[in-house]
Design a protein around this motif. Structure first.
Motif, mmCIF file in Angstrom:
data_model
loop_
_atom_site.group_PDB
_atom_site.id
_atom_site.type_symbol
_atom_site.label_atom_id
_atom_site.label_comp_id
_atom_site.label_asym_id
_atom_site.label_seq_id
_atom_site.Cartn_x
_atom_site.Cartn_y
_atom_site.Cartn_z
ATOM 1 N N SER A 86 0.822 -1.206 0.000
ATOM 2 C CA SER A 86 0.000 0.000 0.000
ATOM 3 C C SER A 86 0.858 1.259 0.000
ATOM 4 N N CYS A 87 1.812 1.336 0.910
ATOM 5 C CA CYS A 87 2.653 2.533 1.014
ATOM 6 C C CYS A 87 3.611 2.666 -0.167
ATOM 7 N N ILE A 88 4.233 1.566 -0.558
ATOM 8 C CA ILE A 88 5.125 1.628 -1.714
ATOM 9 C C ILE A 88 4.321 1.947 -2.972
ATOM 10 N N GLY A 89 3.102 1.437 -3.051
ATOM 11 C CA GLY A 89 2.231 1.786 -4.167
ATOM 12 C C GLY A 89 1.961 3.279 -4.220
ATOM 13 N N MET A 90 1.826 3.903 -3.046
ATOM 14 C CA MET A 90 1.612 5.349 -2.990
ATOM 15 C C MET A 90 2.842 6.093 -3.504
ATOM 16 N N LEU A 91 4.029 5.636 -3.172
ATOM 17 C CA LEU A 91 5.242 6.259 -3.695
ATOM 18 C C LEU A 91 5.259 6.202 -5.225
ATOM 19 N N GLY A 183 -8.262 1.730 4.162
ATOM 20 C CA GLY A 183 -7.943 3.049 4.707
ATOM 21 C C GLY A 183 -9.188 3.761 5.205
ATOM 22 N N THR A 184 -9.538 4.869 4.553
ATOM 23 C CA THR A 184 -10.711 5.641 4.981
ATOM 24 C C THR A 184 -12.031 4.975 4.580
ATOM 25 N N ASN A 222 -6.979 -5.019 10.680
ATOM 26 C CA ASN A 222 -8.420 -5.123 10.477
ATOM 27 C C ASN A 222 -8.903 -6.553 10.710
ATOM 28 N N MET A 223 -8.230 -7.506 10.092
ATOM 29 C CA MET A 223 -8.650 -8.902 10.206
ATOM 30 C C MET A 223 -8.387 -9.462 11.602
#
Length: 263
Positions: A86-91, A183-184, A222-223
């Protein structure tokens, strides 16, 4: 006689907010794996959030500010590695934030080319096959949306887990389906989110596995929370904890987990 020893390549660790605040073990395990692969790991103190919450909320100005700080923090590293698709995808989205004539766009493209999720990096970039772990147990694997759909992460973690003799992988039904966190999304649509995570924990339990494993802490938290509320006896762990042989700490969501660790 001249010294022909080649110094190790220095990589920058993108810690992620959730690892920093909720599960430092994940960051330590990532460091251990990178060091086993022969890299020198540095943790830039100037790094912050990747900016994804702001980006997903449409606040591009705040996201650009965060992107500039992140890009500057990781200047000079051959690779930038993180334990989160998720975070690397954002980069990888950073270049979209800047106009073509903005000097930051080229720097964003450069960071994108150097930024990798840890299992993808070990398999796709360096062909690492030196996993040292004595973990034993039946596991099932959840494919996180960002890692799978943005970065193509599917077989890489399974390949690495396959190197651990004591691992028995029981694939769950709909392993590629979202867990409902998003996320949100889970805040905006709690009822839909709850139904989605209920489906996911049910599939995980039906797999017959003892441990639910994944590559993104948001999904795992979450899980894990849902499993606890349902009273299910299933541990939840990040894949790097198994790969690094660092499963002495309590599982994700367990009340006796020690947060008193610092990078």
């Amino acid at each position: 006689m001249s010294d022909t020893h080649t110094p190790p390549i220095k990589v920058g660790l993108f810690v992620t907010c959730l690892a920093d605040m909720f599960r430092p073990e994940v960051a330590f395990a990532t460091v251990k794996l990178l060091e086993q692969a022969g890299f020198l790991v540095d943790v830039p103190k100037a790094q912050t959030c990747c900016g994804q919450p702001a980006f997903n909320s449409g606040d591009n100005e705040s996201t650009r500010s965060i992107a500039r700080q992140t890009i500057a923090a990781f200047d000079g590293y051959r690779y930038v590695i993180g334990p989160s698709g998720s975070c690397i995808g954002m980069l990888h989205h950073y270049p979209e934030l800047f106009a073509d004539d903005d000097p930051w766009k080229a720097r964003a493209e450069d960071l994108k080319a150097r930024a990798f999720e840890i299992t993808s990096f070990l398999v796709d970039e360096v062909d690492f096959s030196g996993i040292q772990s004595d973990f034993k147990g039946k596991i099932t694997y959840h494919d996180s949306c960002s890692g799978l759909r943005e970065l193509g992460i599917k077989q890489q973690p399974r390949q690495l887990l396959g190197e651990i003799d004591g691992v028995e992988l029981n694939e769950m039904q709909e392993a590629e389906t979202c867990c409902g966190f998003g996320g949100t999304f889970c805040v905006k649509y709690p009822d839909i989110s709850n139904r989605m995570v209920s489906n996911k924990t049910g599939f995980a339990a039906d797999s017959g596995a003892d441990t639910l494993v994944g590559g993104d802490l948001g999904c795992l938290l979450n899980m894990a929370g849902k499993l606890k509320r349902e009273g299910r006896e299933m541990e939840v762990r990040h894949v790097v904890e198994l790969l690094a042989g660092m499963t002495d700490q309590a599982a994700i969501g367990d009340a006796d987990y020690d947060l008193g660790q610092e990078l």
